[in-house]
Design an enzyme around this catalytic site. Sequence first.
Site, PDB file in Angstrom:
ATOM      1  N   SER A  43      23.926  61.090  84.081  1.00  0.00           N
ATOM      2  CA  SER A  43      23.089  60.077  84.741  1.00  0.00           C
ATOM      3  C   SER A  43      22.158  59.330  83.797  1.00  0.00           C
ATOM      4  O   SER A  43      21.503  58.357  84.214  1.00  0.00           O
ATOM      5  CB  SER A  43      22.262  60.728  85.860  1.00  0.00           C
ATOM      6  OG  SER A  43      23.087  61.005  86.969  1.00  0.00           O
ATOM      7  N   LYS A  46      22.322  55.573  83.630  1.00  0.00           N
ATOM      8  CA  LYS A  46      21.526  54.696  84.498  1.00  0.00           C
ATOM      9  C   LYS A  46      20.443  53.940  83.726  1.00  0.00           C
ATOM     10  O   LYS A  46      19.945  52.911  84.189  1.00  0.00           O
ATOM     11  CB  LYS A  46      20.890  55.513  85.626  1.00  0.00           C
ATOM     12  CG  LYS A  46      21.898  56.107  86.625  1.00  0.00           C
ATOM     13  CD  LYS A  46      21.191  56.950  87.676  1.00  0.00           C
ATOM     14  CE  LYS A  46      22.128  57.411  88.797  1.00  0.00           C
ATOM     15  NZ  LYS A  46      23.056  58.458  88.389  1.00  0.00           N
ATOM     16  N   SER A  50      17.687  59.908  90.956  1.00  0.00           N
ATOM     17  CA  SER A  50      18.935  59.559  90.267  1.00  0.00           C
ATOM     18  C   SER A  50      19.997  59.119  91.265  1.00  0.00           C
ATOM     19  O   SER A  50      21.170  59.509  91.170  1.00  0.00           O
ATOM     20  CB  SER A  50      19.439  60.741  89.436  1.00  0.00           C
ATOM     21  OG  SER A  50      20.333  60.315  88.428  1.00  0.00           O
ATOM     22  N   LYS A  86      14.268  59.883  81.639  1.00  0.00           N
ATOM     23  CA  LYS A  86      15.407  60.082  82.540  1.00  0.00           C
ATOM     24  C   LYS A  86      16.140  61.367  82.185  1.00  0.00           C
ATOM     25  O   LYS A  86      16.278  61.716  81.015  1.00  0.00           O
ATOM     26  CB  LYS A  86      16.376  58.899  82.428  1.00  0.00           C
ATOM     27  CG  LYS A  86      17.516  58.927  83.460  1.00  0.00           C
ATOM     28  CD  LYS A  86      16.998  58.596  84.838  1.00  0.00           C
ATOM     29  CE  LYS A  86      18.086  58.699  85.907  1.00  0.00           C
ATOM     30  NZ  LYS A  86      18.442  60.093  86.255  1.00  0.00           N
TER      31      LYS A  86
END
Length: 482
Positions: free
Chosen positions: A79, A82, A143, A270
């Site tokens: 993820s 992203k 997420s 993140k």
Amino acid sequence: MFIKKNFWKATTAFLLAACISLGYFTQTSYAEEDLMEFAKKSGYPIKEGYRPKASIVIDADSGQILWEEQPDLSWSPASIAKVMTMYLALEAIEQGKFNLDTTVTATEKYVNISQIYALSNNKIALGVDYPVRDLFSMVAVPSSNVATLMLANLVSDNDEAGFIRKMNEKAAELGMTNTTYFNCSGAQISAFGGFYQAPGIDPDGDNKSTARDLAILTYHLIKKYPDVLQFTNKPVVTTMENTPYAETFETYNYSLPGAKYGYEGVDGLKTGSSPTGGFNYIATAKKGDARLIEVVLGVGDWSDQEGEYERHLAGNAILDHAFSTYEYKKLLSKGSNTINQKEVTLEQDFYGFVKKDTEPNFTLADGKLSLKNEHGQVSPKIPARSVQYQESNSKETDGSSTKLEGKKTVPSSSTKKEGHNYLVTGVLTILGLLLLILSKVFRKRIAGVRRGSRKMSTPTTRLLFILGILFILSAVSVFIFL
């Protein structure tokens, strides 16, 4: 008398060479201190089996590398992909295509994606208008895959394959030379149950990147769009506040102050996890005037969800090592300075990161003074921190030096003597280089035995290294003094 005098000069130079080489070796060993060892000292011990596959720490302002281990290992970022989607969305905002208050209407397609249990998501209600600012929070904190696709489609006017091509084009533009995107969220297109269509893109393709490339991406993201941290710096966020669709989420970034493994100064950015990537993490942290960017990849295994927490112990340990090893300070003052035996005038004070209790080294080139760094820059596209200078040349000194050289009396046996000196210098240099090569070979063999570790030193490699330096510096002393 002449030979005796110069013999002592050469001997002194040899002893100085020994001190220099020993000091250099100590610094090299410190730079290559094992992660597991300094993690234990920092109070964030890393359990066996949870050592990151790759990691890097850079100065967020200059791109200077402060720590790296396997930075170019190809890995699935999960993820963390992203982050590129957020970058392109912020770029579109900068270009005036939309703003944070622009809304995206939830279609049946988005509702269906939000209900795919295997994907990380949040609730999406049919017909509801979702502001871009809330989509950013949904992407950054829980997420959400559906929020990511909604944001990507807004940027690309629903050209899903076009957006993926844009991701790869931007990666190339930024200097992310080992990165390939196959989807906008980290989840393979085939996992979206047919609701994510990108003609020409492999639906089973798994995004690939490296710790270095992700650090490069984060460097440019923070430089251009520092406000992104408003979406990543809170341990708990609520989206769609004051509406029937409000949701509250706790962050997966457990290193944020107030979270389970809070580390002072962390304010983003993140996390990501997947069956192929294990547990990954990008962190930004600021203490005083210093901001660092950290990337940690491949902690643990997807089958063991403990890695979700262990990645933060590893991340905290590496951050702590960087903050405690380096300091950001003024290195040179504006005005006249002597650098590398040259008198130069700096246009302004010069600041930078250096190891504590060490003296900085500088390079002078093309009118710019730069700080030398053992690890270099994270990307050749990101120049080292520098300051303009002007050099003060003394013609009188050069002239007197030439005049004195012209008066020098050359003995009749000078040709033979010089030939002998060149021979001795050459032999010592070759021996020194051979010893240095042998020390590298042995260290590589040791690193191969200790799988996954950095090159490690032993008494044998240490001796070979020191002797190599001594031989080379002795060659220099013979050439100069005899």
